[in-house]
Write a protein that holds these residues in place. Sequence first.
Motif, mmCIF file in Angstrom:
data_model
loop_
_atom_site.group_PDB
_atom_site.id
_atom_site.type_symbol
_atom_site.label_atom_id
_atom_site.label_comp_id
_atom_site.label_asym_id
_atom_site.label_seq_id
_atom_site.Cartn_x
_atom_site.Cartn_y
_atom_site.Cartn_z
ATOM 1 N N PHE B 45 0.861 -1.121 -0.066
ATOM 2 C CA PHE B 45 -0.005 0.082 0.046
ATOM 3 C C PHE B 45 0.836 1.215 -0.018
ATOM 4 O O PHE B 45 0.574 2.223 -0.909
ATOM 5 C CB PHE B 45 -0.846 -0.005 1.364
ATOM 6 C CG PHE B 45 -1.853 0.881 1.140
ATOM 7 C CD1 PHE B 45 -3.036 1.133 0.435
ATOM 8 C CD2 PHE B 45 -1.634 2.333 1.927
ATOM 9 C CE1 PHE B 45 -3.953 1.969 0.471
ATOM 10 C CE2 PHE B 45 -2.712 3.301 1.804
ATOM 11 C CZ PHE B 45 -3.698 3.215 1.182
ATOM 12 N N ASP B 46 1.860 1.218 1.000
ATOM 13 C CA ASP B 46 2.730 2.585 1.023
ATOM 14 C C ASP B 46 3.454 2.895 0.009
ATOM 15 O O ASP B 46 3.701 4.172 -0.310
ATOM 16 C CB ASP B 46 3.716 2.504 2.527
ATOM 17 C CG ASP B 46 2.986 2.387 3.534
ATOM 18 O OD1 ASP B 46 1.473 2.703 3.555
ATOM 19 O OD2 ASP B 46 3.536 2.179 4.710
ATOM 20 N N PHE B 67 -9.113 -0.830 0.625
ATOM 21 C CA PHE B 67 -7.780 -1.380 1.196
ATOM 22 C C PHE B 67 -7.795 -0.970 2.700
ATOM 23 O O PHE B 67 -7.814 0.081 3.052
ATOM 24 C CB PHE B 67 -6.669 -0.879 0.430
ATOM 25 C CG PHE B 67 -6.453 -1.755 -1.148
ATOM 26 C CD1 PHE B 67 -6.346 -2.859 -1.119
ATOM 27 C CD2 PHE B 67 -6.750 -0.777 -1.982
ATOM 28 C CE1 PHE B 67 -6.393 -3.668 -2.383
ATOM 29 C CE2 PHE B 67 -6.484 -1.303 -3.249
ATOM 30 C CZ PHE B 67 -6.636 -2.581 -3.556
ATOM 31 N N LEU B 68 -7.230 -1.920 3.547
ATOM 32 C CA LEU B 68 -7.036 -1.658 4.846
ATOM 33 C C LEU B 68 -5.557 -1.971 4.881
ATOM 34 O O LEU B 68 -5.082 -3.316 4.821
ATOM 35 C CB LEU B 68 -7.641 -2.755 5.757
ATOM 36 C CG LEU B 68 -9.218 -2.928 5.739
ATOM 37 C CD1 LEU B 68 -9.682 -3.745 6.934
ATOM 38 C CD2 LEU B 68 -9.883 -1.576 5.689
ATOM 39 N N VAL B 70 -2.649 -2.598 6.887
ATOM 40 C CA VAL B 70 -2.586 -3.073 8.548
ATOM 41 C C VAL B 70 -1.318 -3.943 8.664
ATOM 42 O O VAL B 70 -0.847 -3.938 9.715
ATOM 43 C CB VAL B 70 -3.783 -3.621 8.895
ATOM 44 C CG1 VAL B 70 -4.783 -2.464 9.056
ATOM 45 C CG2 VAL B 70 -4.001 -4.712 8.234
ATOM 46 N N ASN B 193 7.697 3.853 9.883
ATOM 47 C CA ASN B 193 8.249 4.645 11.147
ATOM 48 C C ASN B 193 9.789 3.883 11.616
ATOM 49 O O ASN B 193 10.501 4.466 11.916
ATOM 50 C CB ASN B 193 7.180 4.143 12.277
ATOM 51 C CG ASN B 193 6.367 5.101 12.578
ATOM 52 O OD1 ASN B 193 6.615 6.168 12.362
ATOM 53 N ND2 ASN B 193 5.156 4.977 13.061
ATOM 54 N N ASN B 196 12.503 5.249 9.590
ATOM 55 C CA ASN B 196 12.877 6.765 10.145
ATOM 56 C C ASN B 196 13.854 6.733 11.524
ATOM 57 O O ASN B 196 14.706 7.165 11.871
ATOM 58 C CB ASN B 196 11.686 7.523 10.754
ATOM 59 C CG ASN B 196 11.066 8.139 9.552
ATOM 60 O OD1 ASN B 196 11.759 8.620 8.616
ATOM 61 N ND2 ASN B 196 9.577 8.187 9.252
ATOM 62 N N ALA B 214 10.798 4.113 -1.812
ATOM 63 C CA ALA B 214 9.654 5.193 -1.665
ATOM 64 C C ALA B 214 10.471 6.389 -0.965
ATOM 65 O O ALA B 214 10.213 7.588 -1.026
ATOM 66 C CB ALA B 214 8.452 4.880 -1.193
ATOM 67 N N TYR B 215 10.989 6.036 0.117
ATOM 68 C CA TYR B 215 11.522 6.890 1.295
ATOM 69 C C TYR B 215 12.813 7.534 0.670
ATOM 70 O O TYR B 215 12.959 8.801 1.232
ATOM 71 C CB TYR B 215 11.713 6.266 2.402
ATOM 72 C CG TYR B 215 10.639 6.251 3.753
ATOM 73 C CD1 TYR B 215 9.395 5.824 3.210
ATOM 74 C CD2 TYR B 215 10.814 7.158 4.462
ATOM 75 C CE1 TYR B 215 8.347 5.892 4.101
ATOM 76 C CE2 TYR B 215 9.722 7.252 5.584
ATOM 77 C CZ TYR B 215 8.423 6.688 5.421
ATOM 78 O OH TYR B 215 7.477 6.781 6.102
ATOM 79 N N ALA B 218 11.867 10.212 -2.127
ATOM 80 C CA ALA B 218 10.970 11.289 -1.700
ATOM 81 C C ALA B 218 11.530 12.929 -2.129
ATOM 82 O O ALA B 218 12.820 12.827 -2.450
ATOM 83 C CB ALA B 218 10.540 11.573 -0.252
ATOM 84 N N SER B 220 12.926 15.028 -0.809
ATOM 85 C CA SER B 220 14.244 15.080 -0.117
ATOM 86 C C SER B 220 14.598 13.733 0.395
ATOM 87 O O SER B 220 13.743 13.181 0.843
ATOM 88 C CB SER B 220 14.670 16.250 0.844
ATOM 89 O OG SER B 220 13.466 16.082 1.631
ATOM 90 N N LEU B 222 14.867 11.062 2.652
ATOM 91 C CA LEU B 222 14.392 11.064 4.089
ATOM 92 C C LEU B 222 15.109 10.228 4.943
ATOM 93 O O LEU B 222 15.105 10.251 6.272
ATOM 94 C CB LEU B 222 12.717 10.396 4.399
ATOM 95 C CG LEU B 222 12.034 11.478 3.471
ATOM 96 C CD1 LEU B 222 10.281 10.808 3.506
ATOM 97 C CD2 LEU B 222 11.624 12.799 4.102
#
Lengths: 255, 330
Positions: B45-46, B67-68, B70, B193, B196, B214-215, B218, B220, B222
Amino acid sequence: MKRNELLIIIFIVLFFSISLALIFSVEELREGFKRALWLIASGDPEIIGITTLSIYISGTATVLSLLWCIPIGVTLGLRDFAGRRFITAVFNALIGIPTVALGLVLYLFFSSSGPLGSFDLLLNPIGVSLGQAILITPILISLVANAVEAVDPSLKDLAETLGASEAEASLAILKESTSGVVLAIVAGFNRAIAELGVVQMIGQNLRWRTRVLTTAIAMERTSANFALSIALAIILLIIVLSISLTVNLLQRRLK
Amino acid sequence: MNLSSWGKVLLLAAVLSITSIGSTHLYLTMTSRPKLVVATTTSLFDTGLLDEVEIQFEAKHNIDICFLSVGSGIAIARAQRGDADMILVHSPSTELEFLEGGYGVNRKIIAYNFFEIIGPASDPVEISGLPPIEALKKIASAGRNSQAEWVSRGDNSGTHSKEKTLWAAAGLNWTQIRDETNWFIETGSGMGNTLNTANQLEAYTLTDKGTFLAYTNAISDLLPNLAELIIQGPQLLNVYTTISTNPSPHPQANFEGATTFTEYLLSEEGQQLIGEFGKDKYGQNLFNPAANIIRTGEDTFIAQMIKGYAFFGDSECPPQYRFGHPELYD
């Protein structure tokens, strides 16, 4: 007096400029702010949709909760009966109920395998409104009860002595406690629109269906999309602050 | 008729609530197509893949997909309670329990890619390029000497169960090392999370390729402190599957809708969508289509790897866990 006011103004200006300087020292926030303002200014349909849904769901929740909060609150504020203090204390204590805890309990009730499963309330904006209505019940009841209680108890008697009917006496009390009741409604709405636990667990952040400001902010953070997140956070702040401010001003006018 | 003033307020509230709820209900029942609730791993999803899939699928079928996102563990729990019509997950051992419990049927493998071990760009433990199991052993011993840190999902997701398997293969017991808090840090939350956190602490972690890309791609970067250190190896294989909720304990589940969506994901169009996704944005695909590999029964290295990792016995879904729709397994 003058010097005090000046000091307060200086303090407020300093406070805001320092916060702004801090915010703009973070690159993502700076970039996010720019894109956020642009998104808001251009009237992005996604943002408008999310904001409208947010107000709609929490507004419904507030109106819905009035149905039981006003009778209970007025009863608690006006009448004296055994256990009244205890009930008031319970509602006061419940004001701080963690939204995730309530969300979890409601999820188990609304789930297909739960007792209310057949009503199909999960992933449904009506279910979210219902959940938020339950969430803000304690705060509304407490504030309504306080507002009614604060009215001088002799007022009703006086009104009735002066020949007012029961209904007219009630109207007199309502007038006197209006500002307290309005405050209760605003506090309830603000808590509902700013909460995340219930709407996340029941609504699950479905696009165009249950995606509201708070869940969208949380989601955009995990998917590394800060600009939209910040834009939505700004909108949420504007809604909450402007409603509180308007009510404050109105109340001053009334007095 | 002399309504008290409170009564008028109440009447107004009642009228407003009834109109509001009534119109929402009306709107939902009039406009909404049959709903299909898909509980999915966060990694699909992300990355944005499922948004793409939803648009293409809904253009063809009169089904409203919800979509859930989870994580595999919770997705399976949701389907067990009957709150999802199908699941999209990547955790073979948990999937087997789900099938054995009679909660799910018609498992299909749709895609694969590889997990990655990432860590501080300076790589103080020097694991870059090592086989994954060796790398984990080195990280653990460096960690115990306070020279490295490891960040774990700890949320029962597919990535987390992969991590536990890898630790076990390295001879370490996850329940034991999670208490060694001087180097083993558990976030208890999603991949984003956890990435990060790893970036903040300059620690090592296990990630799926999609979320990491994806991170780092981005607006900038991340995750400036992190780099991909180990990106392949049979043990890092990641296989995505769909399972429909079994209609016999949950007759209200949208079983036919789930089958339609499964067939779409396995179709040429669906598989191409999966295989092409991310090429324009990241310069490479995030997922590899797997339907043909299973259907043709080819005997390549990757086919053997998938069979060894994600088959139960000699099938992606043993016959006792199938329900109707034999064409899915032709």
